[in-house]
Design an enzyme around this catalytic site. Structure first.
Site, short mmCIF file in Angstrom:
data_model
loop_
_atom_site.label_atom_id
_atom_site.label_comp_id
_atom_site.label_asym_id
_atom_site.label_seq_id
_atom_site.Cartn_x
_atom_site.Cartn_y
_atom_site.Cartn_z
N GLU A 42 0.82 -1.22 0.00
CA GLU A 42 0.00 0.00 0.00
C GLU A 42 0.85 1.27 0.00
O GLU A 42 0.53 2.24 -0.69
CB GLU A 42 -0.95 0.01 1.21
CG GLU A 42 -2.14 -0.92 1.09
CD GLU A 42 -1.80 -2.37 1.41
OE1 GLU A 42 -0.65 -2.64 1.83
OE2 GLU A 42 -2.67 -3.23 1.22
N HIS A 70 -9.26 -5.84 11.13
CA HIS A 70 -9.93 -5.47 9.88
C HIS A 70 -11.25 -4.73 10.12
O HIS A 70 -12.13 -4.75 9.28
CB HIS A 70 -10.18 -6.72 9.03
CG HIS A 70 -8.92 -7.29 8.46
ND1 HIS A 70 -8.86 -8.44 7.73
CD2 HIS A 70 -7.65 -6.83 8.54
CE1 HIS A 70 -7.61 -8.69 7.38
NE2 HIS A 70 -6.85 -7.73 7.87
#
Lengths: 325, 459
Positions: free
Chosen positions: A60, A129
């Site tokens: 990322e 998450h």
């Protein structure tokens, strides 16, 4: 008006802009061949080819940095975070570069990019998450942060985001990709910094954004059975923020309950409560109530996960408190 | 016009609930007349009038809870003369006064400053204390600032919206009863004043607005719980439940508890009790096992004064008197009135006294000086067929004695099995005050008294 899902609304906005403006490109993990983990970009590779729909490595920080460079050079990249949780790997790029390049360069360079992906919890993805990052990203000057809940706004705000000359943190309601709604055809842009009154009412103002708005509408239905008229405000745009709509509503109802999935401390609801007391103090008949997520990492077990997020009864209890019932 | 305030009925009392008005607005009041029934966190009792006159106004609705010192009613004279009533010291002096009395409007602010703080009440249950109230200012001339102070000089609580509306409409908030938390005046409380309805005036002879029933929370509709099971119906904890819970939590948090259990042969005590009760002139004079235990525990405390003590702020106070609290289960909670100087009282005196205390504890008729204090507590669940249990220390005391049931058991005497009666007693003690050896010796002493009950009877 065509009916489409939240997912299709996002895809439609991106495809329209890619048709209109060839500087728009998409980067992310598994967005091309696989069609996106949440199928938001499904079909776009076939339509626009691998130069504009770019599958990236699982890195990322790298691909967000690359996109910032593209944006500085005049392109309009859209970066998909598979979920916003992975953006922690890219926070340095987002905060230190995307948010600040315009400032550092005295306006000589800008970063017209969109970073998008599912935000929040509710689908049993457990603690690492499950984050609601609107308060976190909303903290930094230089970023714009939006959180639409309807397919209509998902498309309209994505169109605005892609045309925006500054970096936009586009927080999608991950649990709502399959929900359907009417979406106008063509360039129905929804501006940033303008809240939506999702339901009009006179007795109490319920404030939320993202998927909490749907809960607030259900709460408003239940309150109506008790002859309490609740106004529901969907903030939509976390930064810039529509203070006027909020304050006007509280001046009318004299009471506010702010609801968010994220944790309470240093959160959007805290900011909303502060704005209300600064600008509508003399109109308040009760302290502003906040209903937030439980102060713990998000649980995996379904029953605990449900218990950790705000529910209708908590909101109704808060409404009863501000109404002194 | 003297105000009646919510009295302070004990050190721990911070607020009281007005259960019932016993007089209505307009009723003639004589000194000593019961005005209202109030409930503190421990008991309910009546407030008596300390002034005579006419009940001119009630400020608190039935069921409302207000902080101590809050004016709950005003007693005025029959006529509508206002400020002079509070100022007149005696009837004889009245003729001279009117000329000297300051103009009413000016009075309002002066009195608000001068008004003495809430007069303390005695512990004997005669509770009503009077404080001077500001005379009502003419309604047209209420300055915005006046809306934020009560007659007793305390800050008046009102929502920001209410304060603004009061300033805009010239409403005197000191005459409005707040129904929000802590007596906060909220918009509904002044709604009638905003719609052009006749303004509520504090003038004595004017009938008050009909008492507003507290808005009840919507009936808890059955809703689905997290896993689809029906959710429970929420219920507010009673005051006494909350107080009990708070005190027990404090005790457990502060005092490191430890527990020692001992078994007592109750055959001799049972025999003595039977003997005494056979001769009892009336039922009130009959002694219970608990009375024997009270006396035995008290006598043993003479030998172990360290356990007849209170620990507060790192200071241990050994008490000269031995006052034994008896935990009594009452509706919704626990209360522990005490038998004063239990070591010095005869068994029958203890029996009469504890019957009376327990009876009045259950009917809510205890006065605070009967349950606030005490130096050592006994909790007895013997009537419920329990083997033994451990109790939480009643702070700031050093120990509590928990009594189990007396069981018929086979006992061994001189190698023979004979019918026996055994009872387990467990002392919970504060380790900051004492250690296991002392507690064990204390229990031996209690056991010795109970197993040789004539030493109790003649002590």
């Amino acid at each position: 008006m065509p009916v489409m899902t939240y997912r299709e609304a996002l895809r439609s906005a991106m495809a329209d802009e890619m048709e209109r403006d060839e500087s728009v490109v998409i980067l992310g993990e598994d967005i091309g061949v696989y069609g996106g983990t949440h199928l938001v970009t499904d079909g776009l590779l076939d339509r626009f080819g691998p130069k504009r729909v770019i599958d990236t490595p699982i890195a990322e920080g790298g691909f967000t940095g690359a996109a910032i460079g593209m944006a500085m050079m005049g392109m309009r990249p859209i970066v998909e975070m598979m979920t916003w949780n992975f953006s922690f790997q890219a926070v340095d790029q987002i905060i230190q570069n995307a948010a600040k390049v315009r400032y550092f360069s005295a306006g000589q360079a800008g970063v017209p990019m969109v970073i998008r992906g599912p935000n929040g919890g509710g689908v049993q993805l457990s603690a690492q998450h499950t984050h609601s990052l609107e308060g976190f990203y909303g903290h930094f000057p230089g970023l714009k942060v939006v959180s639409p809940v309807t397919p209509h706004d998902a498309k309209g705000m994505m169109l605005t985001a892609i045309r925006e000359p500054n970096p936009v943190i586009f927080l999608e309601a991950g649990a709502l990709y399959g929900t359907k709604g009417e979406v106008p055809e063509g360039e129905a842009l929804v501006p940033f910094g303008k809240a939506r009154i999702a339901r009009e009412g006179t007795d109490v103002t319920l404030v939320g954004y993202g998927r909490q708005v749907n809960m607030l509408l259900r709460v408003a239905d239940r309150l109506a059975e008790d002859e309490i008229s609740a106004e529901v405000i969907d903030l939509r745009s976390i930064r810039p923020f529509d203070e006027q709509t909020l304050v006007e509503s509280v001046r009318k109802t004299h009471r506010a309950v702010v609801v968010q999935e994220q944790w309470r401390w240093y959160s959007v609801a805290s900011e909303v409560a502060a704005i209300i007391q600064e600008q509508a103090f003399d109109d308040l008949d009760a302290p502003v109530e906040r209903v937030s997520g439980a102060e713990a990492p998000a649980p995996y077990a379904r029953n605990l996960e449900i218990a950790a997020f705000p529910n209708e009864q908590q909101v109704i209890d808060a409404v009863n408190r501000v109404l002194y019932r | 016009m003297p105000n009646v305030i919510m009295p302070k009925m004990g050190d721990a009392m911070e607020e009281g609930t007005l259960l019932r008005w016993l007089k209505q607005v307009g009723d003639e009041i004589a000194v000593g007349d019961p005005l209202a029934e109030i409930e503190t966190d421990k008991v309910s009792l009546e407030i008596e009038a300390t002034e005579s006159g006419v009940l001119s106004k009630t400020y608190v609705d039935e069921g409302a809870t207000v902080p101590i010192g809050t004016p709950i009613a005003a007693i005025g004279e029959e006529s509508a003369d206002t400020a002079a009533a509070a100022a007149a010291p005696t009837e004889e002096a009245t003729p001279a006064l009117p000329a000297e009395a300051p103009p009413v409007a000016q009075d309002a602010e002066d009195v608000a400053v001068e008004a003495s703080p809430v007069a303390a009440s005695g512990a004997n249950g005669r509770a009503a204390a009077a404080v001077p109230t500001p005379a009502p200012a003419p309604s047209e001339a209420v300055p915005a600032g006046a809306a934020t102070a009560t007659g007793s000089g305390e800050r008046l609580r009102a929502s920001p919206l209410v304060k603004r509306l009061a300033a805009e409409h010239g409403i005197d908030l000191s005459s409005v009863t707040g129904t929000g938390p802590g007596g906060r005046i909220v918009r509904d409380d002044i709604a009638a004043l905003l719609t052009g309805a006749p303004r509520v005036s504090p003038v004595p002879d004017q009938a008050p607005a009909p008492a507003q029933a507290p808005v009840s929370a919507p009936a808890a509709a059955p809703v689905s719980g997290p896993s689809g099971r029906p959710a429970g119906v929420p219920r507010e904890l009673s005051k006494i439940r909350r107080t009990t819970g708070r005190r027990m939590a404090e005790s457990k948090a502060a005092a490191p508890h430890f527990y020692v259990t001992s078994e007592v042969d109750m055959v001799p005590a049972a025999a003595l009790r039977e003997q005494i009760n056979a001769q009892a002139p009336d039922d009130a004079a009959k002694i219970s096992f608990n009375d024997l235990i009270i006396k035995a525990a008290a006598l043993a405390l003479r030998e172990y004064p360290n356990l007849n003590a209170s620990l507060e702020n790192d200071q241990l106070v050994e008490h000269a008197n031995i006052d034994i609290n008896v935990a009594v289960a009452i509706e919704g909670g626990l209360i522990a009135p005490f038998v004063p100087d239990a070591d010095q009282k005869g068994l029958i005196t203890i029996a009469r006294m504890s019957k009376d205390l327990v009876g009045r504890a259950r009917s809510g008729g205890l006065t605070p000086d009967e349950y606030q204090g005490g130096t050592f507590t006994i909790s007895n669940l013997g009537m419920f067929d329990v083997e033994e249990f451990i109790a939480i220390i009643n702070p700031p005391q050093a120990a509590i004695l928990a009594i189990g049931s007396i069981k018929d058991v086979p006992a061994v005497e001189d190698g023979q099995i004979v019918p026996g009666k055994r009872m387990n007693i467990t002392l919970s003690a504060d380790h900051r005050v004492t250690d296991g050896a002392e507690v064990a010796r204390y229990l031996q002493s209690v056991k010795r008294y109970l197993e040789n009950p004539l030493t109790i009877a003649f002590a």
